[in-house]
Motif scaffolding. Structure first.
Motif, PDB file in Angstrom:
ATOM      1  N   SER A   1      -2.449 -63.787 -26.347  1.00  0.00           N
ATOM      2  CA  SER A   1      -4.074 -64.113 -26.265  1.00  0.00           C
ATOM      3  C   SER A   1      -5.128 -62.993 -25.304  1.00  0.00           C
ATOM      4  N   LEU A   2      -5.569 -62.443 -25.541  1.00  0.00           N
ATOM      5  CA  LEU A   2      -6.873 -62.098 -24.675  1.00  0.00           C
ATOM      6  C   LEU A   2      -7.350 -62.854 -23.781  1.00  0.00           C
ATOM      7  N   THR A   3      -7.065 -64.182 -24.127  1.00  0.00           N
ATOM      8  CA  THR A   3      -7.972 -64.527 -23.169  1.00  0.00           C
ATOM      9  C   THR A   3      -6.344 -65.236 -21.628  1.00  0.00           C
ATOM     10  N   GLU A   4      -4.813 -65.229 -22.293  1.00  0.00           N
ATOM     11  CA  GLU A   4      -4.658 -65.499 -21.746  1.00  0.00           C
ATOM     12  C   GLU A   4      -3.601 -64.069 -21.103  1.00  0.00           C
ATOM     13  N   LEU A   5      -4.071 -62.942 -21.035  1.00  0.00           N
ATOM     14  CA  LEU A   5      -3.790 -61.590 -20.631  1.00  0.00           C
ATOM     15  C   LEU A   5      -5.041 -61.732 -19.652  1.00  0.00           C
ATOM     16  N   LEU A   6      -5.821 -61.566 -19.878  1.00  0.00           N
ATOM     17  CA  LEU A   6      -6.514 -61.726 -18.775  1.00  0.00           C
ATOM     18  C   LEU A   6      -6.453 -62.207 -17.269  1.00  0.00           C
ATOM     19  N   SER A   7      -6.094 -63.687 -18.144  1.00  0.00           N
ATOM     20  CA  SER A   7      -5.848 -65.006 -17.032  1.00  0.00           C
ATOM     21  C   SER A   7      -4.896 -64.429 -15.988  1.00  0.00           C
ATOM     22  N   LEU A   8      -3.482 -63.889 -16.271  1.00  0.00           N
ATOM     23  CA  LEU A   8      -2.624 -63.580 -15.581  1.00  0.00           C
ATOM     24  C   LEU A   8      -2.983 -62.574 -15.161  1.00  0.00           C
ATOM     25  N   HIS A   9      -3.583 -60.962 -15.438  1.00  0.00           N
ATOM     26  CA  HIS A   9      -4.113 -59.944 -14.528  1.00  0.00           C
ATOM     27  C   HIS A   9      -5.145 -60.071 -14.184  1.00  0.00           C
ATOM     28  N   GLY A  10      -6.084 -61.665 -13.603  1.00  0.00           N
ATOM     29  CA  GLY A  10      -7.441 -61.455 -13.199  1.00  0.00           C
ATOM     30  C   GLY A  10      -8.080 -61.332 -12.835  1.00  0.00           C
ATOM     31  N   LYS A  11      -8.815 -60.638 -13.761  1.00  0.00           N
ATOM     32  CA  LYS A  11      -9.688 -59.645 -13.954  1.00  0.00           C
ATOM     33  C   LYS A  11     -10.775 -60.146 -14.462  1.00  0.00           C
ATOM     34  N   PRO A  12     -12.068 -60.108 -14.001  1.00  0.00           N
ATOM     35  CA  PRO A  12     -13.246 -60.849 -13.955  1.00  0.00           C
ATOM     36  C   PRO A  12     -13.783 -60.286 -15.746  1.00  0.00           C
ATOM     37  N   TYR A  13     -13.806 -60.814 -16.566  1.00  0.00           N
ATOM     38  CA  TYR A  13     -13.555 -60.469 -18.027  1.00  0.00           C
ATOM     39  C   TYR A  13     -13.934 -61.772 -18.824  1.00  0.00           C
ATOM     40  N   SER A  14     -14.559 -62.049 -18.623  1.00  0.00           N
ATOM     41  CA  SER A  14     -14.076 -63.642 -19.812  1.00  0.00           C
ATOM     42  C   SER A  14     -13.908 -63.224 -21.817  1.00  0.00           C
ATOM     43  N   ALA A  15     -13.826 -63.609 -22.012  1.00  0.00           N
ATOM     44  CA  ALA A  15     -13.025 -63.583 -23.203  1.00  0.00           C
ATOM     45  C   ALA A  15     -13.737 -62.530 -24.000  1.00  0.00           C
ATOM     46  N   ILE A  16     -14.770 -63.410 -24.192  1.00  0.00           N
ATOM     47  CA  ILE A  16     -16.036 -62.873 -25.007  1.00  0.00           C
ATOM     48  C   ILE A  16     -16.408 -61.188 -24.915  1.00  0.00           C
ATOM     49  N   SER A  17     -17.097 -61.310 -23.074  1.00  0.00           N
ATOM     50  CA  SER A  17     -16.986 -60.104 -22.826  1.00  0.00           C
ATOM     51  C   SER A  17     -16.032 -58.786 -22.755  1.00  0.00           C
ATOM     52  N   ALA A  18     -14.984 -59.824 -23.116  1.00  0.00           N
ATOM     53  CA  ALA A  18     -14.297 -58.791 -23.270  1.00  0.00           C
ATOM     54  C   ALA A  18     -14.174 -57.825 -24.664  1.00  0.00           C
ATOM     55  N   PHE A  19     -14.412 -58.931 -24.976  1.00  0.00           N
ATOM     56  CA  PHE A  19     -14.281 -58.179 -26.613  1.00  0.00           C
ATOM     57  C   PHE A  19     -15.287 -58.184 -27.160  1.00  0.00           C
ATOM     58  N   ARG A  20     -16.468 -57.568 -26.197  1.00  0.00           N
ATOM     59  CA  ARG A  20     -17.944 -57.740 -26.793  1.00  0.00           C
ATOM     60  C   ARG A  20     -17.164 -55.564 -25.755  1.00  0.00           C
ATOM     61  N   ARG A  21     -17.033 -55.503 -24.676  1.00  0.00           N
ATOM     62  CA  ARG A  21     -16.173 -54.459 -24.141  1.00  0.00           C
ATOM     63  C   ARG A  21     -15.447 -53.570 -24.780  1.00  0.00           C
ATOM     64  N   LEU A  22     -14.695 -54.398 -25.999  1.00  0.00           N
ATOM     65  CA  LEU A  22     -13.476 -53.592 -26.195  1.00  0.00           C
ATOM     66  C   LEU A  22     -14.504 -53.345 -28.274  1.00  0.00           C
ATOM     67  N   GLN A  23     -15.442 -53.901 -27.991  1.00  0.00           N
ATOM     68  CA  GLN A  23     -16.284 -53.726 -29.418  1.00  0.00           C
ATOM     69  C   GLN A  23     -16.652 -51.971 -28.937  1.00  0.00           C
ATOM     70  N   LEU A  24     -17.483 -52.026 -28.169  1.00  0.00           N
ATOM     71  CA  LEU A  24     -17.720 -50.444 -28.033  1.00  0.00           C
ATOM     72  C   LEU A  24     -17.223 -49.471 -27.756  1.00  0.00           C
ATOM     73  N   LEU A  25     -15.684 -50.095 -27.651  1.00  0.00           N
ATOM     74  CA  LEU A  25     -15.066 -48.507 -27.381  1.00  0.00           C
ATOM     75  C   LEU A  25     -14.104 -48.264 -28.852  1.00  0.00           C
ATOM     76  N   GLY A  26     -14.912 -49.187 -29.788  1.00  0.00           N
ATOM     77  CA  GLY A  26     -14.189 -49.106 -31.510  1.00  0.00           C
ATOM     78  C   GLY A  26     -12.497 -49.432 -31.305  1.00  0.00           C
ATOM     79  N   ILE A  27     -12.046 -51.257 -30.028  1.00  0.00           N
ATOM     80  CA  ILE A  27     -10.577 -51.068 -30.251  1.00  0.00           C
ATOM     81  C   ILE A  27     -10.735 -52.392 -31.277  1.00  0.00           C
ATOM     82  N   THR A  28     -12.205 -53.142 -31.293  1.00  0.00           N
ATOM     83  CA  THR A  28     -11.902 -54.549 -31.998  1.00  0.00           C
ATOM     84  C   THR A  28     -13.277 -53.877 -32.829  1.00  0.00           C
ATOM     85  N   GLU A  29     -12.986 -55.540 -33.518  1.00  0.00           N
ATOM     86  CA  GLU A  29     -14.815 -55.577 -34.414  1.00  0.00           C
ATOM     87  C   GLU A  29     -15.453 -56.443 -34.743  1.00  0.00           C
TER      88      GLU A  29
END
Length: 266
Positions: A177-205
């Motif tokens: 899941s996105l939450t698990e991978l963000l935690s594993l890579h130690g990136k400063p994104y919450s799951a909801i903010s990451a999904f919104r960023r991916l939405q802007l990039l056309g990767i999620t909807e």
């Protein structure tokens, strides 16, 4: 369930093995004046050659072709179609023709209904796969449920491979899941903010479905777009099969992070 066999306003019941109630056939024949009270199934089964015929049929099918139940709601003699037709012929040739034609029409109608149900089910699955971009690994499970609901034998494999474009391994890539991978890579994104960023990039909807608790309201969920399928796959959500749960390929997540941070893949 197939359409019931009805002869002269008499429903000819079937048991769990599809055997017909010979007592019901007898009642139908008596109602038409084609049989006497003496022509009961018990007398037929004692007739010359019937026991050998029943035994041969049972051995060929590896189960009892005739079953007699005494007492209870299912009391009576239940027999396979071949035995039932032979019983009808023993009663009267004209009754045999009537029973045979009714059996044939019932099977024809049942096959027609089954064909319509299969077509409707396949159309639903095709729409489901196209609109929600469901991963191949989830489709065997959906097909198995369709088979089961139609009473069809299970002939599908239990597993299908999910791979990103260009993968040469021929097997499914590991995902999380996105939450698990963000935690594993130690990136400063919450799951909801990451999904919104991916939405802007056309990767999620963002998609929606009617809420199971409040049908007049909508339940929102995330789904990978066509572009996003290079980075992951859409699984069906465990709590509701009408919504997706994106999972991302571990191997391609660093490239996805670079895209999220810089707007371009490294």
């Amino acid at each position: 369930m197939s359409k019931p066999v009805i002869i002269e306003n008499t429903v000819v019941r079937q048991d769990a093995f599809g055997r017909y109630c010979l007592n019901d056939l007898h009642r139908a024949a008596v109602a038409q004046g084609k049989a006497t009270e003496a022509q009961r199934p018990s007398k037929f089964l004692r007739g010359e050659g019937i026991d050998a015929f029943v035994q041969s049929l049972s051995e060929a099918q590896k189960r009892a072709s005739v079953n007699t139940i005494r007492g209870g709601l299912e009391s009576g003699t239940w027999a396979d179609e071949l035995v039932a037709i032979r019983y009808a012929a023993w009663i009267e040739p004209a009754f045999e023709v009537q029973v045979y034609e009714q059996f044939r029409d019932t099977i024809k109608n049942a096959n027609g209904m089954l064909t319509e149900q299969v077509q409707a089910g396949l159309a639903m699955l095709a729409f489901y796969k196209q609109e929600m971009r469901i991963a191949p690994s989830t489709m065997p499970g959906a097909m198995k449920k369709l088979q089961s609901s139609l009473g069809m034998p299970d002939i599908l494999p239990a597993y299908a491979a999910d791979t990103p474009d260009g993968c040469m391994t021929g097997s499914s890539e590991v995902t999380h899941s996105l939450t698990e991978l963000l935690s594993l890579h130690g990136k400063p994104y919450s799951a909801i903010s990451a999904f919104r960023r991916l939405q802007l990039l056309g990767i999620t909807e963002r998609k929606s479905r009617p809420s199971s608790k409040a049908p007049d309201k909508e339940k929102l969920f995330w789904s990978l777009t066509e572009k996003g399928l290079q980075f992951g796959k859409n699984l069906t959500a465990p709590d509701n099969p009408r919504q997706t749960q994106p999972h991302f390929y571990d191997l391609h997540f660093p490239r996805l992070l670079a895209l999220m941070l810089n707007g371009a893949a490294s």
